[in-house]
Design an enzyme around this catalytic site. Structure first.
Site, mmCIF file in Angstrom:
data_model
loop_
_atom_site.group_PDB
_atom_site.id
_atom_site.type_symbol
_atom_site.label_atom_id
_atom_site.label_comp_id
_atom_site.label_asym_id
_atom_site.label_seq_id
_atom_site.Cartn_x
_atom_site.Cartn_y
_atom_site.Cartn_z
ATOM 1 N N GLU A 86 128.348 109.436 35.228
ATOM 2 C CA GLU A 86 128.454 110.475 36.242
ATOM 3 C C GLU A 86 128.877 111.795 35.577
ATOM 4 O OE1 GLU A 86 132.007 108.117 38.098
ATOM 5 O OE2 GLU A 86 132.008 110.089 39.023
ATOM 6 N N CYS A 118 131.389 105.586 39.753
ATOM 7 C CA CYS A 118 131.827 104.605 38.750
ATOM 8 C C CYS A 118 131.104 103.267 38.876
ATOM 9 C CB CYS A 118 133.329 104.403 38.855
ATOM 10 S SG CYS A 118 134.228 105.955 38.832
ATOM 11 N N HIS A 240 137.299 97.761 38.416
ATOM 12 C CA HIS A 240 137.176 99.169 38.048
ATOM 13 C C HIS A 240 138.592 99.732 37.966
ATOM 14 C CE1 HIS A 240 136.518 103.348 37.905
ATOM 15 N NE2 HIS A 240 136.897 103.569 39.150
HETATM 16 N N1 CAA Z 1 158.864 106.029 38.031
HETATM 17 C C1 CAA Z 1 158.030 105.021 38.419
HETATM 18 N N2 CAA Z 1 157.103 105.146 39.407
HETATM 19 C C2 CAA Z 1 156.973 106.342 40.008
HETATM 20 C C3 CAA Z 1 157.805 107.439 39.667
HETATM 21 C C4 CAA Z 1 158.783 107.246 38.635
HETATM 22 N N3 CAA Z 1 159.584 108.229 38.244
HETATM 23 N N4 CAA Z 1 157.456 108.479 40.442
HETATM 24 C C5 CAA Z 1 156.446 108.068 41.259
HETATM 25 N N5 CAA Z 1 156.159 106.773 40.982
HETATM 26 C C6 CAA Z 1 155.113 105.931 41.580
HETATM 27 C C7 CAA Z 1 154.936 106.119 43.059
HETATM 28 O O1 CAA Z 1 155.880 105.338 43.797
HETATM 29 C C8 CAA Z 1 153.514 105.636 43.233
HETATM 30 O O2 CAA Z 1 153.471 104.229 43.214
HETATM 31 P P1 CAA Z 1 152.781 103.394 44.404
HETATM 32 O O3 CAA Z 1 151.376 103.916 44.552
HETATM 33 O O4 CAA Z 1 152.822 101.992 43.939
HETATM 34 O O5 CAA Z 1 153.591 103.683 45.627
HETATM 35 C C9 CAA Z 1 152.824 106.102 41.957
HETATM 36 O O6 CAA Z 1 153.867 106.370 41.031
HETATM 37 C C10 CAA Z 1 152.006 107.367 42.130
HETATM 38 O O7 CAA Z 1 152.791 108.310 42.783
HETATM 39 P P2 CAA Z 1 152.177 109.238 43.923
HETATM 40 O O8 CAA Z 1 151.406 108.414 44.896
HETATM 41 O O9 CAA Z 1 153.266 110.093 44.467
HETATM 42 O O10 CAA Z 1 151.195 110.100 43.018
HETATM 43 P P3 CAA Z 1 150.241 111.299 43.399
HETATM 44 O O11 CAA Z 1 150.348 111.652 44.838
HETATM 45 O O12 CAA Z 1 150.528 112.390 42.433
HETATM 46 O O13 CAA Z 1 148.763 110.772 43.156
HETATM 47 C C11 CAA Z 1 146.831 109.485 42.732
HETATM 48 C C12 CAA Z 1 148.371 109.528 42.669
HETATM 49 C C13 CAA Z 1 146.398 109.639 44.194
HETATM 50 C C14 CAA Z 1 146.347 108.188 42.163
HETATM 51 C C15 CAA Z 1 146.276 110.702 41.915
HETATM 52 O O14 CAA Z 1 146.572 110.509 40.553
HETATM 53 C C16 CAA Z 1 144.784 110.892 42.064
HETATM 54 O O15 CAA Z 1 144.311 111.587 42.954
HETATM 55 N N6 CAA Z 1 143.967 110.273 41.143
HETATM 56 C C17 CAA Z 1 142.512 110.395 41.158
HETATM 57 C C18 CAA Z 1 141.872 109.576 42.263
HETATM 58 C C19 CAA Z 1 141.773 108.102 41.943
HETATM 59 O O16 CAA Z 1 141.892 107.685 40.809
HETATM 60 N N7 CAA Z 1 141.507 107.291 42.978
HETATM 61 C C20 CAA Z 1 141.332 105.862 42.798
HETATM 62 C C21 CAA Z 1 140.360 105.269 43.784
HETATM 63 S S1 CAA Z 1 138.760 106.116 43.676
HETATM 64 C C22 CAA Z 1 138.008 105.437 42.287
HETATM 65 O O17 CAA Z 1 138.397 104.394 41.843
HETATM 66 C C23 CAA Z 1 136.918 106.188 41.637
HETATM 67 C C24 CAA Z 1 137.433 106.862 40.420
HETATM 68 O O18 CAA Z 1 137.320 106.370 39.304
HETATM 69 C C25 CAA Z 1 138.129 108.136 40.594
#
Ligand code: CAA
Length: 397
Positions: A86, A118, A240
């Site tokens: 992609e 993906c 994935h």
């Molecule tokens: N120590 C340990 N853990 C911590 C922490 C710390 N100090 N601070 C936060 N965390 C944990 C949180 O509790 C959370 O865990 P859980 O999900 O188990 O509750 C985790 O870290 C992530 O924290 P947030 O949810 O607050 O993080 P975020 O809002 O910044 O975003 C995300 C996380 C949504 C994955 C972001 O990185 C993102 O948008 N990523 C891209 C999208 C993605 O990968 N989506 C996956 C499905 S789509 C797909 O699979 C296709 C593809 O390849 C993209």
């Protein structure tokens, strides 16, 4: 009778620089535990200016072709090359044609590129299996390569990365026989996508997680309805991995859906080895599930011969598939475990400023003549653009 078909050989490549997520955490003022533990990522591969999906894909595929040349004296048995990505480098020409040329493959070959976020490497695998099942003399080379890019300072930024895999699909495969039953799921949603005018992906983060899990349920339900084996007959699982914690969440969900009685340690034991390489490459989009397969085969201490692996392939937008494969006796002798460990260990560590400059360079590319600086330590490089044509060359390494 339908022949046994599957993956005969599987090879890996990644970019030649690495950013430790501690560096990004420091820049962003985020506790590094969020990255290392919360999303389960420790590093991301960062391409040099002269690396892209073609150079990584060629680097992976060259290893398969070298082995084939040693055995058969030729690679002309490969009459189909499917390039899944992609991160396309041209709106018209397949990235696979560049690889075909770089690797000196025979001209009696069909080459095409596939895209569905993906998921497309799994589409390529299924198409390849069909070609081989129709005529067991056929050999199909599948390349999956991606560079995951999100906007600087966005929530997706720590889940960037880059890697490629190549695999050879044949009859009587030596690595993993793929079984015929699959479960499919498609849903027209906007969880993650990249419009033509952007070089970085757009994502609705939390929604994308929920969409992934919903799609897993849909694909699993159809897999079972079509006669797929029960959860208890599957020994290991490969998901994935946009970030490795996603696979942990997905497996927890599947265990719940299937009603299996497994504690946390038992659940983790079924996927842990598949997470090790992705934790260090970062997201490689369509390659990531097959990087996970390689990681599982190389790092699981148990002898997996005869064991069944469940695969869940997800591509945003969204299309997904659940299917299974059985690891073949003698698989260990085909792995390149030390070379793959070196590919990760030998990457050049970079600091935040270099990472940011490389990120910004992609957006500054205009399409005019551009000679790319020679930076990669890999065997192939993107030499630049002249007369609007991308030029690639061997580096001699
Ligand atoms: N120590 C340990 N853990 C911590 C922490 C710390 N100090 N601070 C936060 N965390 C944990 C949180 O509790 C959370 O865990 P859980 O999900 O188990 O509750 C985790 O870290 C992530 O924290 P947030 O949810 O607050 O993080 P975020 O809002 O910044 O975003 C995300 C996380 C949504 C994955 C972001 O990185 C993102 O948008 N990523 C891209 C999208 C993605 O990968 N989506 C996956 C499905 S789509 C797909 O699979 C296709 C593809 O390849 C993209």
């Amino acid at each position: 009778m339908t022949p046994r078909v599957g993956i005969h050989d599987l090879a890996f490549a990644t970019a030649h620089q690495v950013l430790d997520l501690a560096v990004l955490a420091e820049h962003s003022g985020v506790d590094v535990g969020k990255y290392y533990v919360g999303i389960g990522q420790s590093e991301m591969s960062v391409p040099c200016a002269d690396e892209d999906i073609v150079t990584m894909g060629a680097g992976a595929a060259a290893q398969i072709l070298d082995r084939l040349r040693e055995r058969d004296g030729t690679t002309d048995g490969i009459r189909t090359l499917l390039f899944a990505t992609e991160s396309g480098i041209d709106q018209s020409k397949s990235a696979g044609v560049f690889v075909h040329s770089l690797l000196g493959m025979g001209e009696n070959c069909r080459v095409v590129e596939l895209k569905q976020a993906c998921y497309s490497a799994t589409a390529a695998l299924q198409f390849a299996l069909g070609i081989v099942a129709r005529d067991p003399r056929e050999q199909v080379l599948v390349i999956a390569a991606d560079i995951a890019r999100y906007a600087l300072d966005s929530s997706g930024e720590p889940t960037q990365g880059a890697a490629a895999v190549a695999f050879l699909v044949t009859a009587d495969p030596a690595l993993v026989e793929i079984e015929p039953v699959t479960g499919l799921h498609t849903d027209d949603i906007a969880d993650f996508w990249r419009p033509n005018y952007l070089s970085t992906a757009l994502v609705d983060g939390k929604y994308s997680l929920a969409a992934y899990l919903r799609s897993l349920e849909g694909a699993w339900d159809e897999y079972r309805a079509r006669g797929g084996v029960g959860f208890e007959k599957i020994d290991r699982f490969c998901y994935h991995q946009p970030f490795t914690k996603m696979a942990v969440k997905a497996h927890d969900r599947l265990v719940a859906i299937a009603g299996a009685d497994l504690d946390k340690a038992g659940r983790l034991a079924q996927i842990e080895a598949s997470l090790r390489m992705n934790r260090r490459t970062g997201n490689s989009y369509t390659a990531s599930i097959y990087v996970g397969l390689l990681s599982l085969l190389e790092h699981d201490e148990a002898d997996l011969a005869g064991r069944r692996i469940g695969f869940f392939s997800y591509g945003s937008g969204s299309v997904s598939e659940f299917f299974t494969g059985v690891v073949q006796p003698g698989y260990r002798s085909l792995l390149r475990t030390e070379a793959d460990a070196r590919a990760l260990a030998d990457r050049t560590p970079i600091g935040y400023d270099r990472y940011r400059a490389l990120h910004e360079r992609v957006d500054a590319t205009t399409g005019g003549d551009d000679r790319t600086p020679a930076e990669t330590t890999g065997p192939f490089r993107f030499a630049g653009v002249s007369d609007h044509v991308r030029r690639y060359e061997r580096t001699g390494r």
